[in-house]
Design a protein around this motif. Structure first.
Motif: not given
Length: 346
Positions: A33-39, A77-83, A85-89
């Motif tokens: 997912l997008h690191p800030t929007t979760g899209a 996976i990823g997105g704002p709730t999983q780190g 830009i420092n996570g899977p995003s």
């Protein structure tokens, strides 16, 4: 044309149909997912991912070995709730060239947020869907199994069946058909990239004519039928980058043998069954049968090697098998593309 003639053997009537009419290669898609929007990446939907698997399985059907892709899960996976830009995003919408700057496999193996499955091929979908051809990068498993821990692929999903078949070819042991030089500006003779006898030397920009002249030192039109077939099978091969690879998606007998060998061994956790090889010229020694180069000879010394649950396939090399047997466990017989097998015929 391949055929399987069944003349004089009996399958116990109480048995249901063999479950191993196909051997499934299990897949897990992780949509990043997008690191800030979760899209999700543009156009990446569950329906399109499943459509890509369905189209790839139309090619797998043509290869006559029983292998199919099975989509076990599609998760986000990823997105704002999983780190962020420092996570899977970190991988969101990154081009293929970007991955040369990081140790990709080590990175994803160390982060539990990628939810890697030890018995499913892990496919990361981090870029928009393409209406043309996709791409990707799967780890090539080596003969010695040293790359066994590399179980994650980068996937750029598109509408064609080529991408998934090509990348899964790498995951299950196939190299590119071309060797050391690629387009553009390919001037040096290429090596035999995959080391298999039924594909030829080529560079990815070669035409049929160039492949013919490099390998046989004559024109394509002057080749006998057997050599022309080798050229065709290389030029349109699913493990090449030739102009017809994405349209034809050819796999050869030895390529399919290689997939079976790796599926039977290093990549066994990722498939639902094994392939047992039989040949009239084989042997019935210990530890034979599950390697393409060492087939067993008789059913009498082979049937108990297959799973009692019926999850395995017996691949019969061309020829006659004179035995008359009663099988008391479910089993699926298949023959390769290059011949026919006759059971119960001397």
């Amino acid at each position: 044309m391949k055929t399987l003639s069944v003349l004089l053997f009996v399958v116990a009537a109480a048995l249901s149909a063999a479950r191993a009419q196909t051997i499934e290669m299990r897949l897990s898609v992780k949509v990043i997912l997008h690191p800030t929007t979760g899209a999700r990446p543009t156009g990446i939907t569950d329906a399109r991912i499943r459509e890509a698997v369905t189209k790839a399985n139309t090619w797998m059907t043509r290869y006559s070995r029983g292998y199919r892709f099975r989509m076990d899960e599609i998760i986000e996976i990823g997105g704002p709730t999983q780190g962020g830009i420092n996570g899977p995003s970190l991988f969101y919408n990154q081009p293929a060239s970007w991955f040369t700057n990081i140790d990709f496999q080590t990175y994803v193996n160390a982060d539990p947020r990628f939810q890697l499955r030890p018995n499913q091929v892990n496919l990361l979908a981090a870029t928009p869907f393409t209406a043309t051809s996709g791409g990707g990068g799967c780890p090539l498993i080596k003969n010695d199994g040293t790359d066994e821990s590399r179980i994650t692929c980068r996937m750029y999903f598109g509408i064609d069946p080529f991408t998934l078949c090509h990348e899964m070819g790498h995951f299950f042991g196939l190299n590119h058909t071309f060797g050391g030089c690629q387009c553009p500006g390919c001037t040096n003779p290429s090596s035999d990239g995959d080391g298999l006898a039924d594909t030829l030397r080529e560079a990815s920009c070669f035409t049929r004519e160039q492949i013919a002249q490099e390998n046989f030192f004559t024109t394509y039109a002057d080749l006998p039928a057997a050599q022309r077939l080798l050229v065709d099978n290389t030029y349109g091969n699913v493990m090449g980058y030739g102009a017809e690879s994405r349209d034809q998606g050819i796999m050869t007998v030895l390529q399919l043998d290689r997939i079976a060998d790796i599926s039977n061994s290093t990549r066994l956790p990722f498939v639902t069954g094994r392939t047992l090889f039989l040949s009239p010229n084989g042997l019935d020694g210990i530890n034979l049968g599950f390697v393409s180069s060492a087939p067993r000879r008789t059913f009498a010394n082979s049937t108990n090697l297959t799973s009692s649950a019926g999850t395995d396939i017996m691949l019969l090399r061309p020829g006659n098998y004179p035995e008359t047997l009663t099988f008391r466990r479910p089993v699926t017989f298949r023959t390769p593309m290059n011949g026919s097998a006759n059971l119960g015929k001397p």
